[in-house]
Scaffold this motif. Structure first.
Motif, PDB file in Angstrom:
ATOM      1  N   ARG A   1      -3.978 -37.884 -55.809  1.00  0.00           N
ATOM      2  CA  ARG A   1      -3.053 -37.224 -56.675  1.00  0.00           C
ATOM      3  C   ARG A   1      -3.945 -38.276 -58.019  1.00  0.00           C
ATOM      4  NH1 ARG A   1       0.092 -41.577 -58.900  1.00  0.00           N
ATOM      5  NH2 ARG A   1       1.126 -42.352 -56.752  1.00  0.00           N
ATOM      6  N   GLY A   2      -4.196 -37.614 -59.166  1.00  0.00           N
ATOM      7  CA  GLY A   2      -3.798 -39.007 -60.062  1.00  0.00           C
ATOM      8  C   GLY A   2      -3.205 -40.083 -60.035  1.00  0.00           C
ATOM      9  N   LEU A   3      -4.341 -41.451 -60.107  1.00  0.00           N
ATOM     10  CA  LEU A   3      -3.726 -42.933 -60.308  1.00  0.00           C
ATOM     11  C   LEU A   3      -3.651 -43.269 -61.854  1.00  0.00           C
ATOM     12  CD1 LEU A   3      -6.113 -43.744 -56.750  1.00  0.00           C
ATOM     13  CD2 LEU A   3      -3.388 -43.005 -57.448  1.00  0.00           C
ATOM     14  N   ILE A   4      -2.998 -44.491 -61.721  1.00  0.00           N
ATOM     15  CA  ILE A   4      -2.955 -45.251 -62.359  1.00  0.00           C
ATOM     16  C   ILE A   4      -3.670 -46.649 -62.600  1.00  0.00           C
ATOM     17  CG2 ILE A   4      -2.307 -45.954 -65.273  1.00  0.00           C
ATOM     18  CD1 ILE A   4      -0.224 -44.574 -64.373  1.00  0.00           C
ATOM     19  N   MET A   5      -4.667 -47.175 -62.791  1.00  0.00           N
ATOM     20  CA  MET A   5      -5.341 -48.306 -62.612  1.00  0.00           C
ATOM     21  C   MET A   5      -5.921 -49.143 -63.434  1.00  0.00           C
ATOM     22  SD  MET A   5      -7.819 -45.992 -59.419  1.00  0.00           S
ATOM     23  CE  MET A   5      -8.306 -47.934 -58.601  1.00  0.00           C
ATOM     24  N   VAL A   6      -5.260 -50.050 -63.369  1.00  0.00           N
ATOM     25  CA  VAL A   6      -5.563 -51.440 -64.350  1.00  0.00           C
ATOM     26  C   VAL A   6      -6.066 -52.211 -63.700  1.00  0.00           C
ATOM     27  CG1 VAL A   6      -4.174 -52.935 -65.654  1.00  0.00           C
ATOM     28  CG2 VAL A   6      -2.566 -51.018 -65.544  1.00  0.00           C
ATOM     29  N   HIS A   7      -7.589 -52.967 -64.669  1.00  0.00           N
ATOM     30  CA  HIS A   7      -8.637 -53.722 -64.336  1.00  0.00           C
ATOM     31  C   HIS A   7      -8.025 -55.367 -65.784  1.00  0.00           C
ATOM     32  CE1 HIS A   7     -10.090 -51.945 -61.486  1.00  0.00           C
ATOM     33  NE2 HIS A   7     -10.546 -51.063 -61.987  1.00  0.00           N
TER      34      HIS A   7
ATOM     35  N   ARG B   1       1.151 -37.005 -67.730  1.00  0.00           N
ATOM     36  CA  ARG B   1      -0.182 -36.328 -67.579  1.00  0.00           C
ATOM     37  C   ARG B   1      -0.247 -35.946 -66.514  1.00  0.00           C
ATOM     38  NH1 ARG B   1      -0.201 -40.600 -64.225  1.00  0.00           N
ATOM     39  NH2 ARG B   1      -1.407 -40.942 -62.673  1.00  0.00           N
ATOM     40  N   PRO B   2      -0.947 -34.802 -66.777  1.00  0.00           N
ATOM     41  CA  PRO B   2      -1.128 -34.087 -65.555  1.00  0.00           C
ATOM     42  C   PRO B   2      -1.336 -34.513 -64.601  1.00  0.00           C
ATOM     43  CG  PRO B   2      -2.567 -32.901 -67.144  1.00  0.00           C
ATOM     44  CD  PRO B   2      -2.096 -34.606 -67.878  1.00  0.00           C
ATOM     45  N   ARG B   3      -0.819 -34.178 -63.271  1.00  0.00           N
ATOM     46  CA  ARG B   3      -0.828 -34.202 -61.646  1.00  0.00           C
ATOM     47  C   ARG B   3      -1.903 -34.991 -61.732  1.00  0.00           C
ATOM     48  NH1 ARG B   3      -0.307 -35.419 -57.020  1.00  0.00           N
ATOM     49  NH2 ARG B   3       0.715 -34.149 -54.988  1.00  0.00           N
ATOM     50  N   ASP B   4      -2.919 -34.731 -61.548  1.00  0.00           N
ATOM     51  CA  ASP B   4      -4.512 -34.587 -60.958  1.00  0.00           C
ATOM     52  C   ASP B   4      -5.103 -35.990 -62.374  1.00  0.00           C
ATOM     53  OD1 ASP B   4      -3.954 -33.166 -59.068  1.00  0.00           O
ATOM     54  OD2 ASP B   4      -4.652 -31.750 -59.633  1.00  0.00           O
ATOM     55  N   VAL B   5      -5.055 -36.609 -63.146  1.00  0.00           N
ATOM     56  CA  VAL B   5      -5.779 -36.883 -64.183  1.00  0.00           C
ATOM     57  C   VAL B   5      -5.648 -39.125 -63.788  1.00  0.00           C
ATOM     58  CG1 VAL B   5      -6.183 -37.845 -66.178  1.00  0.00           C
ATOM     59  CG2 VAL B   5      -5.302 -35.173 -65.832  1.00  0.00           C
ATOM     60  N   THR B   6      -6.511 -39.116 -63.456  1.00  0.00           N
ATOM     61  CA  THR B   6      -6.556 -40.817 -63.055  1.00  0.00           C
ATOM     62  C   THR B   6      -6.323 -40.775 -64.284  1.00  0.00           C
ATOM     63  OG1 THR B   6      -7.175 -40.149 -60.833  1.00  0.00           O
ATOM     64  CG2 THR B   6      -7.862 -42.140 -61.957  1.00  0.00           C
ATOM     65  N   VAL B   7      -6.142 -42.144 -64.773  1.00  0.00           N
ATOM     66  CA  VAL B   7      -7.065 -43.319 -65.441  1.00  0.00           C
ATOM     67  C   VAL B   7      -6.862 -44.637 -66.148  1.00  0.00           C
ATOM     68  CG1 VAL B   7      -5.538 -43.736 -68.356  1.00  0.00           C
ATOM     69  CG2 VAL B   7      -5.156 -40.984 -67.417  1.00  0.00           C
ATOM     70  N   VAL B   8      -7.991 -44.639 -65.859  1.00  0.00           N
ATOM     71  CA  VAL B   8      -8.425 -47.111 -65.417  1.00  0.00           C
ATOM     72  C   VAL B   8      -8.164 -47.796 -67.505  1.00  0.00           C
ATOM     73  CG1 VAL B   8      -9.697 -47.835 -64.492  1.00  0.00           C
ATOM     74  CG2 VAL B   8      -9.313 -45.600 -64.019  1.00  0.00           C
ATOM     75  N   LEU B   9      -7.478 -48.530 -67.415  1.00  0.00           N
ATOM     76  CA  LEU B   9      -7.031 -49.010 -68.075  1.00  0.00           C
ATOM     77  C   LEU B   9      -7.363 -50.612 -68.053  1.00  0.00           C
ATOM     78  CD1 LEU B   9      -3.619 -47.737 -67.514  1.00  0.00           C
ATOM     79  CD2 LEU B   9      -4.505 -48.258 -69.662  1.00  0.00           C
ATOM     80  N   THR B  10      -8.548 -51.097 -69.196  1.00  0.00           N
ATOM     81  CA  THR B  10      -9.197 -52.662 -69.374  1.00  0.00           C
ATOM     82  C   THR B  10      -8.635 -53.594 -69.928  1.00  0.00           C
ATOM     83  OG1 THR B  10     -11.009 -52.289 -69.831  1.00  0.00           O
ATOM     84  CG2 THR B  10     -10.853 -51.378 -68.236  1.00  0.00           C
ATOM     85  N   GLY B  11      -8.739 -54.574 -69.626  1.00  0.00           N
ATOM     86  CA  GLY B  11      -8.408 -55.872 -71.031  1.00  0.00           C
ATOM     87  C   GLY B  11      -7.793 -57.236 -70.414  1.00  0.00           C
ATOM     88  N   ARG B  12      -8.035 -57.771 -71.332  1.00  0.00           N
ATOM     89  CA  ARG B  12      -7.489 -59.283 -70.693  1.00  0.00           C
ATOM     90  C   ARG B  12      -5.403 -59.058 -70.956  1.00  0.00           C
ATOM     91  NH1 ARG B  12     -10.485 -64.644 -71.871  1.00  0.00           N
ATOM     92  NH2 ARG B  12     -12.766 -63.735 -70.662  1.00  0.00           N
ATOM     93  N   HIS B  13      -4.647 -59.887 -70.237  1.00  0.00           N
ATOM     94  CA  HIS B  13      -3.121 -59.802 -70.665  1.00  0.00           C
ATOM     95  C   HIS B  13      -2.984 -58.117 -70.713  1.00  0.00           C
ATOM     96  CE1 HIS B  13      -4.301 -63.602 -71.663  1.00  0.00           C
ATOM     97  NE2 HIS B  13      -4.946 -63.328 -72.158  1.00  0.00           N
ATOM     98  N   ALA B  14      -2.827 -57.683 -69.212  1.00  0.00           N
ATOM     99  CA  ALA B  14      -1.991 -56.981 -69.365  1.00  0.00           C
ATOM    100  C   ALA B  14      -0.865 -56.689 -69.066  1.00  0.00           C
ATOM    101  CB  ALA B  14      -2.630 -55.322 -68.463  1.00  0.00           C
ATOM    102  N   PRO B  15       0.496 -56.150 -70.208  1.00  0.00           N
ATOM    103  CA  PRO B  15       1.318 -56.174 -70.022  1.00  0.00           C
ATOM    104  C   PRO B  15       2.036 -55.575 -69.541  1.00  0.00           C
ATOM    105  CG  PRO B  15       0.885 -54.050 -71.748  1.00  0.00           C
ATOM    106  CD  PRO B  15      -0.569 -54.572 -71.257  1.00  0.00           C
ATOM    107  N   GLN B  16       3.484 -56.167 -68.970  1.00  0.00           N
ATOM    108  CA  GLN B  16       3.866 -56.153 -67.828  1.00  0.00           C
ATOM    109  C   GLN B  16       4.579 -54.782 -67.467  1.00  0.00           C
ATOM    110  OE1 GLN B  16       4.257 -58.333 -65.058  1.00  0.00           O
ATOM    111  NE2 GLN B  16       5.018 -56.779 -63.659  1.00  0.00           N
ATOM    112  N   GLU B  17       4.761 -53.653 -69.011  1.00  0.00           N
ATOM    113  CA  GLU B  17       5.269 -52.674 -68.588  1.00  0.00           C
ATOM    114  C   GLU B  17       4.384 -51.594 -67.997  1.00  0.00           C
ATOM    115  OE1 GLU B  17       7.306 -54.677 -72.142  1.00  0.00           O
ATOM    116  OE2 GLU B  17       5.450 -54.846 -71.040  1.00  0.00           O
ATOM    117  N   LEU B  18       3.196 -52.206 -68.166  1.00  0.00           N
ATOM    118  CA  LEU B  18       1.709 -51.059 -68.180  1.00  0.00           C
ATOM    119  C   LEU B  18       1.522 -51.325 -66.229  1.00  0.00           C
ATOM    120  CD1 LEU B  18      -0.085 -49.796 -68.387  1.00  0.00           C
ATOM    121  CD2 LEU B  18      -1.729 -51.021 -69.669  1.00  0.00           C
TER     122      LEU B  18
END
Length: 189
Positions: A20-26, A143-160
């Motif tokens: 499935r799509g993923l949520i990925m945080v860098h 989001r639709p089930r197969d969509v992967t979202v990659v989010l970047t940046g310093r200090h990602a909030p804990q909720e994310l």
């Protein structure tokens, strides 16, 4: 350095869940957050997947190294901002650009036309309160089930971090800036 023998057996269980799509945080203070996200975008594009990259702190006319190569490869990349806040002449304008940019990115995520959407440097407008975290979290969860979202940046909030499937924290060990070496084209752009 300790020398160790290579493994001869898999030491982790094979995953049994559905793809499935993923949520990925860098995130983190080290270098490589955007570079890692761009690597994922290249990998997906190489497999024939549709990819869209949004850069929240770059101007729409930016022509950095990544813009040039992505244009050659046919990967859409769009600057949504007016540069980093310390370069801005009008922070309210910067905030408005971030909100308008989020509307574009949200539409791309929700419409499902892309396999992967990269939200590069989105942590800045989130931390500054220019984009509501609740809106981003809702979009990610709906989001639709197969969509992967990659989010970047310093200090990602804990909720994310809590809703993400994969979180990588880039740790600073040593940086050439500390030795007085300035940013270089092809490295920092």
């Amino acid at each position: 350095m300790d020398i160790t023998p290579p493994p001869t057996r898999r030491d982790t269980p094979k995953p049994t869940g559905e793809r499935r799509g993923l949520i990925m945080v860098h995130t983190g203070l080290g270098k490589g957050k955007s570079t890692a996200a761009f690597g994922l975008a290249l990998r997906a594009h190489g497999r024939g997947k549709a990819v869209k990259i949004y850069q929240f702190m770059k101007v729409p006319s930016a022509r950095f190294g990544e813009h040039r190569v992505f244009a050659q490869l046919g990967i859409p990349i769009e600057g949504l901002g007016d540069g980093f806040s310390w370069k801005s002449r009008d922070l309210e304008h910067s905030a408005e650009l971030a909100r308008q940019g989020w509307a574009k990115a949200e539409a791309s995520i929700r419409n499902g036309q892309y396999f992967m959407v990269v939200l590069d440097e989105i942590m800045y407008p989130l931390r500054y309160g220019w984009i509501a975290l609740e809106q981003v979290l809702a979009c990610l969860q709906e989001r639709p089930r197969d969509v992967t979202v990659v989010l970047t940046g310093r200090h990602a909030p804990q909720e994310l971090i809590d809703v993400a499937d994969t979180v990588t924290e880039m740790g600073l060990v040593k940086h050439h800036f500390q030795a007085g070496v300035p940013a270089q084209r092809g490295i920092e752009d």
